[in-house]
Design a protein around this motif. Structure first.
Motif, PDB file in Angstrom:
ATOM      1  N   SER A   1      -1.531   9.581   4.145  1.00 32.90           N
ATOM      2  CA  SER A   1      -1.749   7.849   4.021  1.00 32.90           C
ATOM      3  C   SER A   1      -2.406   7.728   2.828  1.00 32.90           C
ATOM      4  N   GLU A   2      -2.981   8.771   2.299  1.00 33.59           N
ATOM      5  CA  GLU A   2      -3.275   8.608   0.833  1.00 33.59           C
ATOM      6  C   GLU A   2      -2.155   8.758  -0.287  1.00 33.59           C
ATOM      7  N   TYR A   3      -1.148   9.522  -0.103  1.00 34.17           N
ATOM      8  CA  TYR A   3       0.118   9.710  -0.861  1.00 34.17           C
ATOM      9  C   TYR A   3       1.078   8.266  -0.442  1.00 34.17           C
ATOM     10  N   ARG A   4       1.051   7.662   0.665  1.00 31.59           N
ATOM     11  CA  ARG A   4       1.806   6.665   0.838  1.00 31.59           C
ATOM     12  C   ARG A   4       1.119   5.245   0.308  1.00 31.59           C
ATOM     13  N   ALA A   5      -0.100   5.416   0.077  1.00 30.68           N
ATOM     14  CA  ALA A   5      -0.646   4.315  -0.596  1.00 30.68           C
ATOM     15  C   ALA A   5      -0.680   4.603  -2.091  1.00 30.68           C
ATOM     16  N   GLU A   6      -0.585   5.788  -2.850  1.00 32.40           N
ATOM     17  CA  GLU A   6      -0.382   5.890  -4.202  1.00 32.40           C
ATOM     18  C   GLU A   6       1.047   5.391  -4.417  1.00 32.40           C
ATOM     19  N   THR A   7       1.897   5.954  -3.613  1.00 37.14           N
ATOM     20  CA  THR A   7       3.355   5.514  -3.950  1.00 37.14           C
ATOM     21  C   THR A   7       3.561   4.281  -3.681  1.00 37.14           C
ATOM     22  N   ALA A   8       2.999   3.557  -2.929  1.00 36.49           N
ATOM     23  CA  ALA A   8       3.029   2.012  -2.861  1.00 36.49           C
ATOM     24  C   ALA A   8       2.698   1.205  -4.197  1.00 36.49           C
ATOM     25  N   ASN A   9       1.631   1.719  -4.386  1.00 35.66           N
ATOM     26  CA  ASN A   9       0.959   1.195  -5.759  1.00 35.66           C
ATOM     27  C   ASN A   9       1.628   1.299  -6.662  1.00 35.66           C
ATOM     28  N   ALA A  10       2.353   2.690  -6.957  1.00 28.88           N
ATOM     29  CA  ALA A  10       3.210   3.067  -7.945  1.00 28.88           C
ATOM     30  C   ALA A  10       4.427   1.995  -8.138  1.00 28.88           C
ATOM     31  N   VAL A  11       5.074   1.774  -6.754  1.00 26.89           N
ATOM     32  CA  VAL A  11       6.285   0.980  -6.465  1.00 26.89           C
ATOM     33  C   VAL A  11       5.917  -0.096  -7.144  1.00 26.89           C
ATOM     34  N   ALA A  12       4.804  -0.921  -6.681  1.00 30.29           N
ATOM     35  CA  ALA A  12       4.624  -2.226  -6.940  1.00 30.29           C
ATOM     36  C   ALA A  12       4.119  -2.244  -8.621  1.00 30.29           C
ATOM     37  N   GLY A  13       3.616  -1.375  -9.061  1.00 25.90           N
ATOM     38  CA  GLY A  13       3.377  -1.345 -10.632  1.00 25.90           C
ATOM     39  C   GLY A  13       4.706  -1.407 -11.270  1.00 25.90           C
ATOM     40  N   VAL A  14       5.330  -0.416 -10.931  1.00 26.45           N
ATOM     41  CA  VAL A  14       7.118  -0.446 -11.790  1.00 26.45           C
ATOM     42  C   VAL A  14       7.435  -1.933 -11.383  1.00 26.45           C
ATOM     43  N   GLN A  15       7.687  -2.557  -9.992  1.00 29.69           N
ATOM     44  CA  GLN A  15       8.253  -3.734  -9.909  1.00 29.69           C
ATOM     45  C   GLN A  15       7.268  -4.918 -10.926  1.00 29.69           C
ATOM     46  N   ALA A  16       6.009  -4.946 -10.819  1.00 28.40           N
ATOM     47  CA  ALA A  16       5.584  -5.723 -11.789  1.00 28.40           C
ATOM     48  C   ALA A  16       5.713  -5.792 -13.153  1.00 28.40           C
ATOM     49  N   TYR A  17       5.800  -4.667 -13.647  1.00 28.07           N
ATOM     50  CA  TYR A  17       6.362  -4.314 -15.083  1.00 28.07           C
ATOM     51  C   TYR A  17       7.768  -5.213 -15.103  1.00 28.07           C
ATOM     52  N   PHE A  18       8.795  -4.703 -14.581  1.00 24.34           N
ATOM     53  CA  PHE A  18       9.986  -5.095 -14.650  1.00 24.34           C
ATOM     54  C   PHE A  18       9.985  -6.594 -14.307  1.00 24.34           C
ATOM     55  N   ASP A  19       9.274  -7.235 -13.466  1.00 22.82           N
ATOM     56  CA  ASP A  19       9.321  -8.540 -13.222  1.00 22.82           C
ATOM     57  C   ASP A  19       8.660  -9.371 -14.636  1.00 22.82           C
ATOM     58  N   ALA A  20       7.687  -8.642 -15.335  1.00 22.55           N
ATOM     59  CA  ALA A  20       7.235  -9.186 -16.594  1.00 22.55           C
ATOM     60  C   ALA A  20       8.198  -8.850 -17.653  1.00 22.55           C
ATOM     61  N   ASN A  21       8.757  -7.816 -17.832  1.00 25.99           N
ATOM     62  CA  ASN A  21       9.677  -7.475 -18.716  1.00 25.99           C
ATOM     63  C   ASN A  21      11.241  -7.073 -18.219  1.00 25.99           C
ATOM     64  N   PRO A  22      11.994  -7.889 -17.869  1.00 27.43           N
ATOM     65  CA  PRO A  22      13.132  -7.800 -17.279  1.00 27.43           C
ATOM     66  C   PRO A  22      14.317  -7.236 -18.333  1.00 27.43           C
ATOM     67  N   LEU A  23      14.757  -6.013 -17.693  1.00 24.24           N
ATOM     68  CA  LEU A  23      15.833  -5.250 -18.307  1.00 24.24           C
ATOM     69  C   LEU A  23      17.000  -5.934 -18.456  1.00 24.24           C
ATOM     70  N   VAL A  24      17.515  -6.152 -19.420  1.00 25.21           N
ATOM     71  CA  VAL A  24      19.098  -6.752 -19.437  1.00 25.21           C
ATOM     72  C   VAL A  24      20.241  -5.781 -19.825  1.00 25.21           C
ATOM     73  N   PRO A  25      20.550  -5.259 -18.672  1.00 26.05           N
ATOM     74  CA  PRO A  25      21.619  -4.365 -19.121  1.00 26.05           C
ATOM     75  C   PRO A  25      22.934  -4.675 -20.005  1.00 26.05           C
ATOM     76  N   PRO A  26      23.319  -3.721 -20.774  1.00 28.75           N
ATOM     77  CA  PRO A  26      24.670  -4.206 -21.211  1.00 28.75           C
ATOM     78  C   PRO A  26      25.458  -4.620 -20.235  1.00 28.75           C
ATOM     79  N   ASN A  27      26.855  -5.373 -20.731  1.00 28.81           N
ATOM     80  CA  ASN A  27      27.752  -5.713 -19.771  1.00 28.81           C
ATOM     81  C   ASN A  27      28.549  -4.457 -19.127  1.00 28.81           C
TER      82      ASN A  27
END
Length: 141
Positions: A1-27
């Motif tokens: 359960s600790e691993y799942r909680a840490e993974t969920a936090n990491a996923v949320a952190g990555v999503q928050a980063y990309f929400d604040a700093n969207p990556l615009v891919p080349p076409n």
């Protein structure tokens, strides 16, 4: 359960980063053009060896991660989808988000290199996973 909680936090952190700093891919055309450029492919190959080969294999045949040379993709095989998968990663599946770690030109070169491996048929590939897709035509081919 600790691993799942840490993974969920990491996923949320990555999503928050990309929400604040969207990556615009080349076409797609720019990424596909790199498939024909030896300089881009060399840069992508060097980065693949350092960052991707430990999980996907030296010939992208698949190890822990999926085979990248067949016509099946778990998260989409179009170049723009591959760009998003590499840049945002799939932390819950163990793939890191390389978009924060790589300069944009290396990220684009890596996507072009991965696309260039399509259909290369390495020896002893990992069985196909995901949905079939038809690759986009490469300009000038």
């Amino acid at each position: 359960s600790e691993y799942r909680a840490e993974t969920a936090n990491a996923v949320a952190g990555v999503q928050a980063y990309f929400d604040a700093n969207p990556l615009v891919p080349p076409n797609a055309a720019e990424l596909l053009a790199g498939v024909k450029d030896p300089v881009v492919l060399e840069k992508g190959a060097v980065r693949f060896e350092k960052s991707c080969a430990p999980c996907h294999g030296a010939q992208a045949q698949g190890l822990i991660g999926p085979n990248l040379t067949d016509d099946r993709w778990i998260h989409g095989g179009q170049v723009e989808q591959v760009f998003q998968s590499i840049s945002k990663g799939w932390p819950a599946k163990g793939m890191p988000p390389w978009g924060r770690a790589l300069p944009p030109d290396e990220l684009s070169a890596l996507v072009s290199y991965v696309r260039s491996l399509q259909g290369s048929n390495p020896p002893k590939p990992k069985p196909a996973e995901g949905d079939p897709f038809t690759p986009e035509p490469i300009p000038g081919s």
